[in-house]
Enzyme design. Structure first.
Site, PDB file in Angstrom:
ATOM      1  N   HIS A 183      28.357  27.791  34.668  1.00 34.05           N
ATOM      2  CA  HIS A 183      29.373  28.663  35.267  1.00 34.05           C
ATOM      3  C   HIS A 183      29.782  28.045  36.598  1.00 34.05           C
ATOM      4  O   HIS A 183      29.130  28.229  37.616  1.00 34.05           O
ATOM      5  CB  HIS A 183      28.825  30.071  35.468  1.00 34.05           C
ATOM      6  CG  HIS A 183      29.915  31.083  35.714  1.00 34.05           C
ATOM      7  ND1 HIS A 183      31.185  30.725  36.118  1.00 34.05           N
ATOM      8  CD2 HIS A 183      29.925  32.448  35.594  1.00 34.05           C
ATOM      9  CE1 HIS A 183      31.922  31.821  36.242  1.00 34.05           C
ATOM     10  NE2 HIS A 183      31.184  32.873  35.921  1.00 34.05           N
ATOM     11  N   HIS A 186      35.229  31.093  39.206  1.00 28.04           N
ATOM     12  CA  HIS A 186      35.338  32.494  39.597  1.00 28.04           C
ATOM     13  C   HIS A 186      34.708  32.818  40.954  1.00 28.04           C
ATOM     14  O   HIS A 186      34.373  33.969  41.212  1.00 28.04           O
ATOM     15  CB  HIS A 186      34.720  33.410  38.520  1.00 28.04           C
ATOM     16  CG  HIS A 186      35.252  33.175  37.144  1.00 28.04           C
ATOM     17  ND1 HIS A 186      34.793  33.824  36.023  1.00 28.04           N
ATOM     18  CD2 HIS A 186      36.227  32.343  36.676  1.00 28.04           C
ATOM     19  CE1 HIS A 186      35.445  33.411  34.940  1.00 28.04           C
ATOM     20  NE2 HIS A 186      36.319  32.497  35.312  1.00 28.04           N
ATOM     21  N   TYR A 237      31.703  31.841  42.131  1.00 26.33           N
ATOM     22  CA  TYR A 237      30.238  31.848  42.192  1.00 26.33           C
ATOM     23  C   TYR A 237      29.753  30.523  42.821  1.00 26.33           C
ATOM     24  O   TYR A 237      30.568  29.685  43.225  1.00 26.33           O
ATOM     25  CB  TYR A 237      29.646  32.084  40.798  1.00 26.33           C
ATOM     26  CG  TYR A 237      29.916  33.482  40.298  1.00 26.33           C
ATOM     27  CD1 TYR A 237      29.269  34.576  40.867  1.00 26.33           C
ATOM     28  CD2 TYR A 237      30.853  33.715  39.296  1.00 26.33           C
ATOM     29  CE1 TYR A 237      29.535  35.871  40.436  1.00 26.33           C
ATOM     30  CE2 TYR A 237      31.126  35.012  38.861  1.00 26.33           C
ATOM     31  CZ  TYR A 237      30.458  36.086  39.438  1.00 26.33           C
ATOM     32  OH  TYR A 237      30.726  37.365  39.027  1.00 26.33           O
TER      33      TYR A 237
END
Ligand SMILES: Cc1cc2nc3c(=O)[nH]c(=O)nc-3n(C[C@H](O)[C@H](O)[C@H](O)COP(=O)(O)O)c2cc1C
Length: 395
Positions: A190, A193, A195
């Site tokens: 990930h 977004h 993070y």
């Protein structure tokens, strides 16, 4: 005459991963793993999608082995799974086995919440939240986060130390090694977004002037070191998928790259480090990425890196994730998906909300049947994600 979806039912291969069709279940955070341990209900949730022809499943975000990886990020009472510890790994092994038995493939999405974790929350409240430069983001921008959450993360904290950076790189490597041991078919990171990984790439949160910051290429170093460390652990066969996004939850209009040339400069170090496929997170899968061309971000990513890509953003639905918060979204925009696919701009299509709403989505596409529409009522309560987690419980 509707456009044929048949091309999406051809196989796709990258390294040792062979996917039977082009449908990928997009990662969707869930909160059904008490103590971080995914149980039989989680296995059944993925098995249902695998049995209904989803070629590749990317799991919900899974915490890496670092005390500040998970906490509250606007959602209370989180029970997000982890990728370490005997019981969690047993749980994942059972999930992988079920998905494989159904003929599908599965990768875990390795997640560190970084700046999005509210300081003082999670199972290790004393751990400092990991922020490259101590800041959450640009607080005055158009954000997806509620103001009561922003108030809790707005206070600047200490920038990450060299020791913390090294620990987190090791944590990703250890968790990836665990994933390989339990039989996952690759590693998904990930990196979008807003993070942790994204906050190193983004100038809005990485103001460092040392070797972990600088210009847009310098800011890639943290991700590069993570990818290299993972590659050392998992060997050369398993693919590494990297999800990135231009937009951040802190700032919808943020950009990692303003031109295709800059995009190439940002992504090339990641390719050199060992990324095999880019999952290009957009909210509208057919939206042009840069002025002067109709090419999408997935298309440009493929163009500048030469690597396969995943497109995402509204497949099977007519509205993006945040617009559907306000009003409903009827199913079926597959013409749009096919138009971009037939232009050769992506290799896999990620489907998130449509597959959450209807586990049979891919089978129905194959059979030309209508799938269930996305229901805005499930988004009616306080936060988008919280409502969605609740909605997922029985499915
Ligand atoms: C409930 C929910 C949870 C999500 N959690 C994650 C996540 O953990 N990791 C991630 O990369 N994206 C996450 N997303 C974004 C989706 O993967 C996807 O990019 C987005 O929903 C757009 O795809 P869609 O239009 O097919 O829903 C989440 C989306 C939803 C609806």
């Amino acid at each position: 005459m509707p456009i044929s979806v048949e091309p999406l039912f051809s196989p796709f291969t990258v390294k040792s991963l062979i996917v039977s069709n082009r449908f990928m279940m997009g990662p969707m955070t869930r909160s059904f793993s008490p103590e971080g341990i995914p149980g039989p209900d989680v296995a059944a949730y993925y098995e249902r999608r695998a049995q209904a022809d989803v070629g590749l499943i990317i799991t919900e975000g899974v915490g890496v082995d670092h005390p500040a990886a998970l906490g509250s990020s606007g959602i209370d009472e989180v029970e997000i799974p982890v990728l370490y510890g005997v019981e969690a790994l047993q749980g994942w092994r059972a999930i992988v086995d079920k998905v494989h038995a159904a003929g599908s493939r599965i990768m875990p999405q390795l997640w560190h919440q970084g700046v999005m974790r509210i300081p003082g929350t999670g199972r290790h409240p004393d751990a400092a939240s990991s922020r490259p430069s101590g800041i959450w983001g640009t607080l005055d921008r158009r954000s997806s986060m509620p103001s009561d959450y922003v108030a809790k993360v707005a206070e600047p904290t200490q920038p990450m130390s060299e020791g913390e950076i090294a620990d987190i790189i090791d944590a990703f490597a250890r968790s990836a090694a665990n994933a390989a041991k339990v039989g996952f078919d690759g590693i998904a990171l990930h990196g979008g977004h807003g993070y942790l990984l994204d906050t190193f790439l983004w100038a809005g949160t990485n103001r460092r002037t040392d070797s972990w910051g600088g210009d847009h290429v310098g800011r890639t170093r943290f991700v590069v070191e993570i990818v290299k460390a993972i590659r050392r652990e998992i060997g050369s066969d398993l693919p590494i998928m990297y999800r990135y996004s231009q937009w951040k939850q802190q700032d919808f209009d943020a950009l990692l790259a303003t031109t295709p040339g800059e995009l190439g400069e940002v992504l090339q170090p990641l390719c050199d480090a060992g990324v095999d496929i880019f999952d290009v997170s957009t909210r509208h899968l057919s939206k042009p990425a840069f002025a002067g061309s109709g090419k999408t971000l997935a298309g440009w990513t493929k163009h500048v890196t030469g690597l396969p890509t995943v497109a995402v953003g509204g497949a099977g639905l007519r509205k993006d994730i945040y617009d559907s918060h306000r009003s409903g979204s009827e199913a079926d925009n597959l013409d749009k998906v096919m138009t971009v696919f037939n232009r050769g701009e992506f290799d896999l299509i990620a489907v998130a909300r449509a597959l959450m709403t209807d586990p049979q989505f891919v089978l129905k596409v194959r059979n030309g049947q209508e799938s269930k529409p996305f229901n805005p009522e499930i988004l009616a309560s306080k936060t988008l994600y919280w409502a969605l987690f609740r909605h997922q419980s029985g499915r």
